[in-house]
Design an enzyme around this catalytic site. Structure first.
Site, PDB file in Angstrom:
ATOM      1  N   LYS A 103       0.858  -1.192   0.000  1.00 17.37           N
ATOM      2  CA  LYS A 103       0.000   0.000   0.000  1.00 17.37           C
ATOM      3  C   LYS A 103       0.879   1.222   0.000  1.00 17.37           C
ATOM      4  O   LYS A 103       1.806   1.342   0.814  1.00 17.37           O
ATOM      5  CB  LYS A 103      -0.889  -0.003   1.269  1.00 17.37           C
ATOM      6  CG  LYS A 103      -1.859   1.159   1.310  1.00 17.37           C
ATOM      7  CD  LYS A 103      -3.083   0.891   0.480  1.00 17.37           C
ATOM      8  CE  LYS A 103      -3.907   2.139   0.175  1.00 17.37           C
ATOM      9  NZ  LYS A 103      -3.475   2.843  -1.060  1.00 17.37           N
ATOM     10  N   GLN A 124       7.221   3.917   3.892  1.00 11.80           N
ATOM     11  CA  GLN A 124       5.818   3.505   3.922  1.00 11.80           C
ATOM     12  C   GLN A 124       5.610   2.246   4.773  1.00 11.80           C
ATOM     13  O   GLN A 124       4.578   2.090   5.414  1.00 11.80           O
ATOM     14  CB  GLN A 124       5.343   3.268   2.481  1.00 11.80           C
ATOM     15  CG  GLN A 124       3.835   3.316   2.302  1.00 11.80           C
ATOM     16  CD  GLN A 124       3.311   4.733   2.137  1.00 11.80           C
ATOM     17  OE1 GLN A 124       3.873   5.530   1.414  1.00 11.80           O
ATOM     18  NE2 GLN A 124       2.219   5.049   2.821  1.00 11.80           N
ATOM     19  N   LYS A 127       5.454   3.510   8.382  1.00 11.19           N
ATOM     20  CA  LYS A 127       4.295   4.395   8.515  1.00 11.19           C
ATOM     21  C   LYS A 127       3.021   3.563   8.587  1.00 11.19           C
ATOM     22  O   LYS A 127       2.175   3.754   9.465  1.00 11.19           O
ATOM     23  CB  LYS A 127       4.251   5.328   7.294  1.00 11.19           C
ATOM     24  CG  LYS A 127       3.105   6.314   7.299  1.00 11.19           C
ATOM     25  CD  LYS A 127       2.879   6.950   5.925  1.00 11.19           C
ATOM     26  CE  LYS A 127       4.124   7.619   5.384  1.00 11.19           C
ATOM     27  NZ  LYS A 127       3.823   8.467   4.203  1.00 11.19           N
ATOM     28  N   LYS A 139       5.427   1.644  -3.034  1.00 11.45           N
ATOM     29  CA  LYS A 139       5.350   2.989  -3.627  1.00 11.45           C
ATOM     30  C   LYS A 139       5.633   2.862  -5.108  1.00 11.45           C
ATOM     31  O   LYS A 139       6.296   1.924  -5.550  1.00 11.45           O
ATOM     32  CB  LYS A 139       6.409   3.907  -3.008  1.00 11.45           C
ATOM     33  CG  LYS A 139       6.133   5.383  -3.207  1.00 11.45           C
ATOM     34  CD  LYS A 139       5.187   5.896  -2.147  1.00 11.45           C
ATOM     35  CE  LYS A 139       4.757   7.315  -2.374  1.00 11.45           C
ATOM     36  NZ  LYS A 139       4.057   7.841  -1.196  1.00 11.45           N
ATOM     37  N   GLY A 178      -2.660   8.220  -4.443  1.00  8.63           N
ATOM     38  CA  GLY A 178      -1.978   9.405  -4.964  1.00  8.63           C
ATOM     39  C   GLY A 178      -0.728   9.772  -4.178  1.00  8.63           C
ATOM     40  O   GLY A 178      -0.442   9.230  -3.118  1.00  8.63           O
ATOM     41  N   ASP A 179       0.028  10.684  -4.741  1.00 11.84           N
ATOM     42  CA  ASP A 179       1.167  11.333  -4.094  1.00 11.84           C
ATOM     43  C   ASP A 179       1.404  12.592  -4.941  1.00 11.84           C
ATOM     44  O   ASP A 179       0.473  13.058  -5.624  1.00 11.84           O
ATOM     45  CB  ASP A 179       2.394  10.397  -4.049  1.00 11.84           C
ATOM     46  CG  ASP A 179       3.487  10.896  -3.089  1.00 11.84           C
ATOM     47  OD1 ASP A 179       3.358  10.690  -1.876  1.00 11.84           O
ATOM     48  OD2 ASP A 179       4.469  11.512  -3.549  1.00 11.84           O
ATOM     49  N   THR A 223      -4.420  13.650   4.985  1.00 10.58           N
ATOM     50  CA  THR A 223      -2.992  13.780   5.296  1.00 10.58           C
ATOM     51  C   THR A 223      -2.725  15.103   6.018  1.00 10.58           C
ATOM     52  O   THR A 223      -2.069  15.131   7.072  1.00 10.58           O
ATOM     53  CB  THR A 223      -2.140  13.677   4.023  1.00 10.58           C
ATOM     54  OG1 THR A 223      -2.536  12.508   3.302  1.00 10.58           O
ATOM     55  CG2 THR A 223      -0.666  13.611   4.352  1.00 10.58           C
ATOM     56  N   ASN A 254      -2.123  19.105  -2.214  1.00 10.68           N
ATOM     57  CA  ASN A 254      -3.134  18.452  -1.380  1.00 10.68           C
ATOM     58  C   ASN A 254      -2.793  18.542   0.115  1.00 10.68           C
ATOM     59  O   ASN A 254      -3.634  18.954   0.922  1.00 10.68           O
ATOM     60  CB  ASN A 254      -3.260  16.982  -1.824  1.00 10.68           C
ATOM     61  CG  ASN A 254      -4.109  16.180  -0.869  1.00 10.68           C
ATOM     62  OD1 ASN A 254      -3.607  15.558   0.067  1.00 10.68           O
ATOM     63  ND2 ASN A 254      -5.409  16.211  -1.065  1.00 10.68           N
ATOM     64  N   SER A 391      -6.863   5.853   3.656  1.00  8.60           N
ATOM     65  CA  SER A 391      -6.927   4.927   2.522  1.00  8.60           C
ATOM     66  C   SER A 391      -7.345   3.541   2.999  1.00  8.60           C
ATOM     67  O   SER A 391      -8.139   2.857   2.345  1.00  8.60           O
ATOM     68  CB  SER A 391      -5.561   4.823   1.832  1.00  8.60           C
ATOM     69  OG  SER A 391      -5.338   5.916   0.971  1.00  8.60           O
TER      70      SER A 391
HETATM   71  P1  NDP Z   1       0.842  17.735  -4.684  1.00  5.24           P
HETATM   72  O1  NDP Z   1       1.284  17.323  -6.018  1.00  5.24           O
HETATM   73  O2  NDP Z   1      -0.606  17.951  -4.433  1.00  5.24           O
HETATM   74  O3  NDP Z   1       1.604  19.062  -4.223  1.00  5.24           O
HETATM   75  C1  NDP Z   1       2.986  19.108  -4.156  1.00  5.24           C
HETATM   76  C2  NDP Z   1       3.402  20.493  -3.719  1.00  5.24           C
HETATM   77  O4  NDP Z   1       4.783  20.470  -3.391  1.00  5.24           O
HETATM   78  C3  NDP Z   1       3.240  21.543  -4.792  1.00  5.24           C
HETATM   79  O5  NDP Z   1       2.995  22.785  -4.199  1.00  5.24           O
HETATM   80  C4  NDP Z   1       4.593  21.506  -5.476  1.00  5.24           C
HETATM   81  O6  NDP Z   1       4.939  22.718  -6.160  1.00  5.24           O
HETATM   82  C5  NDP Z   1       5.517  21.290  -4.321  1.00  5.24           C
HETATM   83  N1  NDP Z   1       6.696  20.561  -4.785  1.00  5.24           N
HETATM   84  C6  NDP Z   1       6.752  19.297  -5.263  1.00  5.24           C
HETATM   85  N2  NDP Z   1       7.992  18.971  -5.638  1.00  5.24           N
HETATM   86  C7  NDP Z   1       8.725  20.057  -5.413  1.00  5.24           C
HETATM   87  C8  NDP Z   1      10.090  20.337  -5.578  1.00  5.24           C
HETATM   88  N3  NDP Z   1      10.946  19.422  -6.088  1.00  5.24           N
HETATM   89  N4  NDP Z   1      10.522  21.562  -5.200  1.00  5.24           N
HETATM   90  C9  NDP Z   1       9.674  22.479  -4.678  1.00  5.24           C
HETATM   91  N5  NDP Z   1       8.354  22.264  -4.501  1.00  5.24           N
HETATM   92  C10 NDP Z   1       7.898  21.074  -4.858  1.00  5.24           C
HETATM   93  O7  NDP Z   1       1.421  16.616  -3.679  1.00  5.24           O
HETATM   94  P2  NDP Z   1       0.961  16.263  -2.190  1.00  5.24           P
HETATM   95  O8  NDP Z   1       0.490  17.465  -1.485  1.00  5.24           O
HETATM   96  O9  NDP Z   1       0.084  15.064  -2.253  1.00  5.24           O
HETATM   97  O10 NDP Z   1       2.342  15.760  -1.557  1.00  5.24           O
HETATM   98  C11 NDP Z   1       3.224  16.618  -0.848  1.00  5.24           C
HETATM   99  C12 NDP Z   1       4.127  15.796   0.047  1.00  5.24           C
HETATM  100  O11 NDP Z   1       3.345  15.044   0.981  1.00  5.24           O
HETATM  101  C13 NDP Z   1       5.007  14.755  -0.667  1.00  5.24           C
HETATM  102  O12 NDP Z   1       6.230  14.633   0.037  1.00  5.24           O
HETATM  103  C14 NDP Z   1       4.211  13.469  -0.505  1.00  5.24           C
HETATM  104  O13 NDP Z   1       5.041  12.322  -0.599  1.00  5.24           O
HETATM  105  C15 NDP Z   1       3.681  13.663   0.904  1.00  5.24           C
HETATM  106  N6  NDP Z   1       2.518  12.874   1.273  1.00  5.24           N
HETATM  107  C16 NDP Z   1       1.365  12.910   0.541  1.00  5.24           C
HETATM  108  C17 NDP Z   1       0.268  12.180   0.941  1.00  5.24           C
HETATM  109  C18 NDP Z   1      -1.028  12.259   0.227  1.00  5.24           C
HETATM  110  O14 NDP Z   1      -1.992  11.659   0.715  1.00  5.24           O
HETATM  111  N7  NDP Z   1      -1.156  12.979  -0.877  1.00  5.24           N
HETATM  112  C19 NDP Z   1       0.328  11.288   2.116  1.00  5.24           C
HETATM  113  C20 NDP Z   1       1.563  11.383   2.868  1.00  5.24           C
HETATM  114  C21 NDP Z   1       2.610  12.127   2.429  1.00  5.24           C
HETATM  115  P3  NDP Z   1       4.966  22.764  -7.766  1.00  5.24           P
HETATM  116  O15 NDP Z   1       3.529  22.828  -8.167  1.00  5.24           O
HETATM  117  O16 NDP Z   1       5.737  23.980  -8.106  1.00  5.24           O
HETATM  118  O17 NDP Z   1       5.637  21.490  -8.213  1.00  5.24           O
HETATM  119  O1  2IT Z   2       3.066   8.894   1.353  1.00  7.68           O
HETATM  120  C1  2IT Z   2       1.915   8.459   1.565  1.00  7.68           C
HETATM  121  O2  2IT Z   2       1.606   7.933   2.644  1.00  7.68           O
HETATM  122  C2  2IT Z   2       0.910   8.604   0.496  1.00  7.68           C
HETATM  123  N1  2IT Z   2       1.213   9.185  -0.543  1.00  7.68           N
HETATM  124  C3  2IT Z   2      -0.463   8.025   0.667  1.00  7.68           C
HETATM  125  C4  2IT Z   2      -0.478   6.558   0.360  1.00  7.68           C
HETATM  126  C5  2IT Z   2      -1.829   5.897   0.339  1.00  7.68           C
HETATM  127  O3  2IT Z   2      -1.837   4.713  -0.021  1.00  7.68           O
HETATM  128  O4  2IT Z   2      -2.851   6.510   0.668  1.00  7.68           O
END
Ligand code: NDP
Ligand code: 2IT
Length: 459
Positions: A103, A124, A127, A139, A178-179, A223, A254, A391
């Site tokens: 997952k 993961q 976590k 992943k 997603g991520d 998240t 997100n 999830s």
């Molecule tokens: P999104 O794609 O929704 O948003 C990512 C954000 O981070 C954007 O604002 C993006 O800016 C910025 N970003 C991404 N890469 C870079 C980079 N290399 N340098 C600077 N800014 C960057 O992703 P999420 O919000 O889902 O994910 C954000 C973080 O949270 C990640 O580390 C992800 O692994 C983690 N995460 C997400 C979960 C989820 O449920 N979605 C769960 C747990 C962890 P720009 O638009 O300019 O790229």
């Molecule tokens: O980093 C993370 O925990 C996620 N991107 C969410 C993973 C999931 O299966 O909901």
């Protein structure tokens, strides 16, 4: 299997057992720097548990945990709107299935490579164990860059990606979500293609689905909400809460948006958001409706937010948010976004708590600076586990063909975040590092996985 006899495992197990193991991991996984970093951070904290549980050493649990059960790398060809053909690389690392089906999310970003997918998959495992839910660790993703691509291009890419990946998935096998770069739209296209190829409406094969077709209430928010709930728990142990605190959030995706929403609901003032172009500081507090509107329309840059918001806010190009003074910092963008120098600045400005909404956003030297200064620091595998936990709640609803209310689902999420906080906090105390959530999270997650692996034999 040959192993060190029990009697030789004692308190210097860190140098005797762990250092050679880490050297071997470096040698066998060359160039995968983010994976090395994630492994090192976990191994550095496991000395006390190996001393107490020598059977983990005998059974070579660490060697097995650091080697993915399966790694898939595949070609993803697709054609853009002008008919030009592109070839990307797809990944899925199925890391550990001792607690349940693999997952973890899918990341679409040009920086994606095997080392990044392995670091994320490795994190993961622990976590997912911390959530207490029956989910293994995995992943995936692609070096595809979704920026400036049309809806039709995104759909064709997702269809091509799933055309290969589908054979490796299943609600009892591997369940992506997603991520970065993968949200509700992409999950829809991926699900549609999976259903078409397999001729099965297998709801539990992906999470983060739309609310009308098998998705869970509160998954979108989970998240960010979970990260703030974890922060509130940490502050509570210090006799404080979020009300009236000044919070800096990085990112504007997100996780950042829903961390901002929950922090505001709990009375904090969130003064920043950012993207890869720079950051916005808004001393009156981020106008979240405006930020959501900007992100949903057009190119969705935070510079546009500042333009439309006017006088109260300012866009600072090309710099990171951590120079903005705050009480609480929530890095919610990407890995390695808080450097050692950033941490020094945060401490100098009086930060009290840092919680990782993103995965591994704080560099190792920055974690040291924060912990030495007595800042409450929550690692991502604890603080951002609310997403994957919800999830798992989505999978539970799919399995029982049920759908729960927002209120009920959010209450379950809040219970899970309190449970994770409690288990990290008490584990850190039990192993002689009170208040150290890195130690608590790593050991608490590791023990659950290691016990399951022992019970399941040499696999
Ligand atoms: P999104 O794609 O929704 O948003 C990512 C954000 O981070 C954007 O604002 C993006 O800016 C910025 N970003 C991404 N890469 C870079 C980079 N290399 N340098 C600077 N800014 C960057 O992703 P999420 O919000 O889902 O994910 C954000 C973080 O949270 C990640 O580390 C992800 O692994 C983690 N995460 C997400 C979960 C989820 O449920 N979605 C769960 C747990 C962890 P720009 O638009 O300019 O790229
Ligand atoms: O980093 C993370 O925990 C996620 N991107 C969410 C993973 C999931 O299966 O909901």
């Amino acid at each position: 299997m040959t192993a060190e006899p029990h009697t030789q495992v004692h308190h210097d197990s860190r140098s005797r057992v762990i250092e050679p193991l880490y050297a071997e991991i470096l040698r066998r996984n060359r160039g995968e720097t983010e994976f090395h970093q994630a492994v090192r951070e976990v191994l550095e904290t496991l000395g006390p548990v190996l001393a107490k549980r020598p059977e983990f050493v005998d059974a070579r649990i660490i060697e097995r945990i650091c080697e993915p059960e399966r790694q898939l790398i595949f070609r993803v060809p697709w054609s853009d709107d002008s008919g030009d053909i592109h070839v990307n690389r797809g990944f899925r690392v199925e890391f550990n299935s001792s607690l349940g089906p693999y997952k973890g999310g899918l990341r679409f970003h040009p920086s994606v490579n095997l080392g990044i997918v392995k670091f994320l998959g490795f994190e993961q495992i622990f976590k997912n164990a911390l959530t207490g839910m029956p989910i293994g660790g995995g992943k995936g993703g692609s070096d595809f860059d979704p920026k400036n691509r049309s809806d039709a291009e995104i759909m064709r890419f997702c269809q091509s990606f799933m055309t290969e990946l589908h054979r490796h998935l299943g609600e009892y096998t591997d369940v992506p979500a997603g991520d970065i770069g993968v949200g509700g739209r992409e999950i829809g296209y991926l699900f549609g293609q999976y259903k078409r190829i397999t001729n099965r409406y297998e709801s539990g094969v992906l999470t983060g689905k739309g609310l009308g077709w098998g998705g869970s209430q509160a998954r979108t928010e989970a998240t960010g909400y979970g990260c703030v709930l974890f922060t509130a728990e940490m502050l509570r142990t210090r006799g404080e809460d979020l009300d009236g605190q000044r919070v800096a959030v990085s990112g504007s995706g997100n996780v950042a948006i829903y961390a901002t929403e929950k922090a505001q609901q709990l009375g904090a003032t969130v003064v920043t958001c950012s993207d890869s172009d720079g950051y916005v500081v808004d001393d009156k507090g981020i106008d979240l409706d405006l930020l959501k509107e900007v992100k949903e329309s057009g190119r969705g840059r935070v510079s546009e937010y500042a333009q439309r918001r006017g006088g109260a806010s300012r866009f600072v190009p090309g710099r990171g948010v951590w120079e903005v003074p705050c009480d609480v910092a929530l890095p919610c963008a990407t890995q390695n976004e808080i450097t050692g120098d950033d941490a020094i600045t945060l401490v100098r400005n009086g930060v009290k708590a840092v919680a990782e909404g993103a995965n591994m956003p704080t560099m190792p030297e920055a974690v040291r600076v924060l912990q030495e200064a007595g800042v409450a620091f929550a690692p991502g595998k604890a603080a951002n586990a609310g997403g994957v936990a919800t999830s798992a709640l989505e999978m539970q609803q799919n399995a029982s063909r049920d759908s729960w209310s927002f209120g009920y689902t959010e209450e379950r999420l809040a219970d899970i975040m309190r449970y994770i906080h409690h288990s990290c906090h008490t584990t850190a105390e039990r192993y002689g590092s009170p208040g150290n959530y890195v130690v608590g999270a790593n050991i608490a997650g590791f023990e659950v996985v290691a016990d399951a692996m022992l019970a399941q034999g040499l696999i």
